[in-house]
Design a protein around this motif. Structure first.
Motif, mmCIF file in Angstrom:
data_model
loop_
_atom_site.group_PDB
_atom_site.id
_atom_site.type_symbol
_atom_site.label_atom_id
_atom_site.label_comp_id
_atom_site.label_asym_id
_atom_site.label_seq_id
_atom_site.Cartn_x
_atom_site.Cartn_y
_atom_site.Cartn_z
ATOM 1 N N ILE A 3 1.017 -1.272 0.107
ATOM 2 C CA ILE A 3 -0.469 -0.358 0.044
ATOM 3 C C ILE A 3 0.452 1.163 -0.025
ATOM 4 C CG2 ILE A 3 -1.604 1.165 1.603
ATOM 5 C CD1 ILE A 3 -2.486 -1.101 2.413
ATOM 6 N N LEU A 4 0.350 2.383 -1.082
ATOM 7 C CA LEU A 4 1.129 3.309 -0.503
ATOM 8 C C LEU A 4 0.228 4.356 -0.299
ATOM 9 C CD1 LEU A 4 3.432 5.631 -1.369
ATOM 10 C CD2 LEU A 4 2.503 6.199 -3.247
ATOM 11 N N LEU A 5 0.374 4.857 0.646
ATOM 12 C CA LEU A 5 -0.490 5.184 1.485
ATOM 13 C C LEU A 5 -0.474 7.261 1.148
ATOM 14 C CD1 LEU A 5 -2.335 4.662 5.511
ATOM 15 C CD2 LEU A 5 -1.475 6.580 4.713
ATOM 16 N N GLN A 6 -1.439 8.177 1.273
ATOM 17 C CA GLN A 6 -0.881 9.768 1.415
ATOM 18 C C GLN A 6 -2.392 9.741 1.955
ATOM 19 O OE1 GLN A 6 -0.781 10.330 -2.871
ATOM 20 N NE2 GLN A 6 0.889 11.191 -2.128
ATOM 21 N N ARG A 7 -1.578 10.365 2.939
ATOM 22 C CA ARG A 7 -2.586 11.889 4.099
ATOM 23 C C ARG A 7 -3.104 12.573 3.013
ATOM 24 N NH1 ARG A 7 -1.188 14.455 9.576
ATOM 25 N NH2 ARG A 7 0.137 15.914 7.708
ATOM 26 N N VAL A 8 -4.509 12.437 3.301
ATOM 27 C CA VAL A 8 -4.814 13.978 2.076
ATOM 28 C C VAL A 8 -6.162 14.679 3.033
ATOM 29 C CG1 VAL A 8 -5.143 12.715 0.228
ATOM 30 C CG2 VAL A 8 -7.055 12.423 1.368
ATOM 31 N N LYS A 9 -6.081 15.956 2.262
ATOM 32 C CA LYS A 9 -7.394 17.223 2.782
ATOM 33 C C LYS A 9 -8.330 16.239 1.732
ATOM 34 C CE LYS A 9 -4.079 20.618 4.432
ATOM 35 N NZ LYS A 9 -4.277 22.499 4.127
ATOM 36 N N ARG A 10 -8.298 15.972 0.858
ATOM 37 C CA ARG A 10 -9.368 15.830 -0.238
ATOM 38 C C ARG A 10 -9.319 14.846 -1.384
ATOM 39 N NH1 ARG A 10 -9.324 21.092 -0.603
ATOM 40 N NH2 ARG A 10 -8.339 21.226 -2.875
ATOM 41 N N ALA A 11 -10.145 14.021 -1.449
ATOM 42 C CA ALA A 11 -9.951 13.049 -2.449
ATOM 43 C C ALA A 11 -11.381 12.676 -3.658
ATOM 44 C CB ALA A 11 -8.413 11.992 -2.347
ATOM 45 N N VAL A 13 -11.726 9.604 -7.165
ATOM 46 C CA VAL A 13 -11.885 8.877 -8.083
ATOM 47 C C VAL A 13 -12.755 9.191 -9.657
ATOM 48 C CG1 VAL A 13 -12.130 7.026 -6.769
ATOM 49 C CG2 VAL A 13 -10.407 6.945 -8.709
ATOM 50 N N ARG A 14 -12.424 9.283 -9.987
ATOM 51 C CA ARG A 14 -13.544 8.975 -11.649
ATOM 52 C C ARG A 14 -13.156 7.752 -12.571
ATOM 53 N NH1 ARG A 14 -16.012 14.328 -12.910
ATOM 54 N NH2 ARG A 14 -15.801 15.616 -11.073
ATOM 55 N N VAL A 140 -7.102 9.577 -10.478
ATOM 56 C CA VAL A 140 -6.683 9.474 -9.450
ATOM 57 C C VAL A 140 -6.911 10.994 -8.605
ATOM 58 C CG1 VAL A 140 -6.472 8.968 -6.699
ATOM 59 C CG2 VAL A 140 -6.533 7.818 -8.797
ATOM 60 N N GLU A 141 -7.496 12.440 -7.912
ATOM 61 C CA GLU A 141 -7.154 13.546 -7.548
ATOM 62 C C GLU A 141 -7.160 14.071 -6.383
ATOM 63 O OE1 GLU A 141 -9.402 17.813 -8.183
ATOM 64 O OE2 GLU A 141 -9.090 16.407 -9.846
ATOM 65 N N LEU A 142 -5.975 14.010 -6.423
ATOM 66 C CA LEU A 142 -6.033 14.551 -4.200
ATOM 67 C C LEU A 142 -5.600 15.905 -3.615
ATOM 68 C CD1 LEU A 142 -2.473 13.227 -3.027
ATOM 69 C CD2 LEU A 142 -3.832 11.439 -3.996
#
Length: 160
Positions: A3-11, A13-14, A140-142
């Motif tokens: 897993i590549l885990l990224q902490r995000v403010k928002r994300a 997937v389309r 994927v937009e984040l």
């Protein structure tokens, strides 16, 4: 399992290629506010045991700041959500040549049940989970928060 885990403010997937007239930018499959984007890959030897270990690890990681700005809160304490996206290319091997090999990536008959089990186990732990679609072309937009990015890996040979 990787897993590549990224902490995000928002994300979000389309899914691309579906009803381009109705959804010219793709159909939104999953969208979250704050939390983690999890790019998830499986290899041939992965089993439910690796999924169980990874579920505990993801839910228990303390990567959100407390009132002193120390990373002391897990995703549930931070009221975060997860966006889980299948990513077979995590098992690419680009050591030779210029075209990566994907021989270590699990075939769909192994990977799909493990992916679905992982999503189910995360939801059973009380986390809000959104997903991409296995095997689909996705955008994927984040907005990476921090940035905080963690590589997680577990294989059957590692044991407990």
């Amino acid at each position: 399992m990787r897993i590549l885990l990224q902490r995000v403010k928002r994300a979000e997937v389309r899914i691309q290629g579906e009803s381009a007239e109705a959804h010219p930018d793709g159909r939104v499959s999953g969208r979250i506010g704050g939390g983690y984007v999890l790019l998830v890959g499986f290899t041939h030897s992965d089993t439910n045991a690796e999924v169980e270990w990874m579920t505990d690890k993801v839910v228990g990681l303390r990567l959100f700041p407390d009132e002193d700005q120390k990373l002391n809160r897990d995703v549930t304490e931070a009221r975060g959500a997860l966006l889980v996206v299948s990513q077979f290319t995590l098992y690419s091997d680009a050591r030779k040549g210029r075209r990566p090999s994907f021989l270590d990536a699990a075939k769909p008959d192994i990977a799909i049940p493990l992916y679905n089990y992982f999503v189910t186990r995360l939801r059973e732990r009380g986390v809000t989970v959104q997903t991409g679609e296995f095997g689909a072309m996705m955008d994927v937009e984040l907005v990476n928060d921090g940035p905080v990015t963690i590589w997680l890996e577990r294989d059957a040979a590692q044991g407990e």
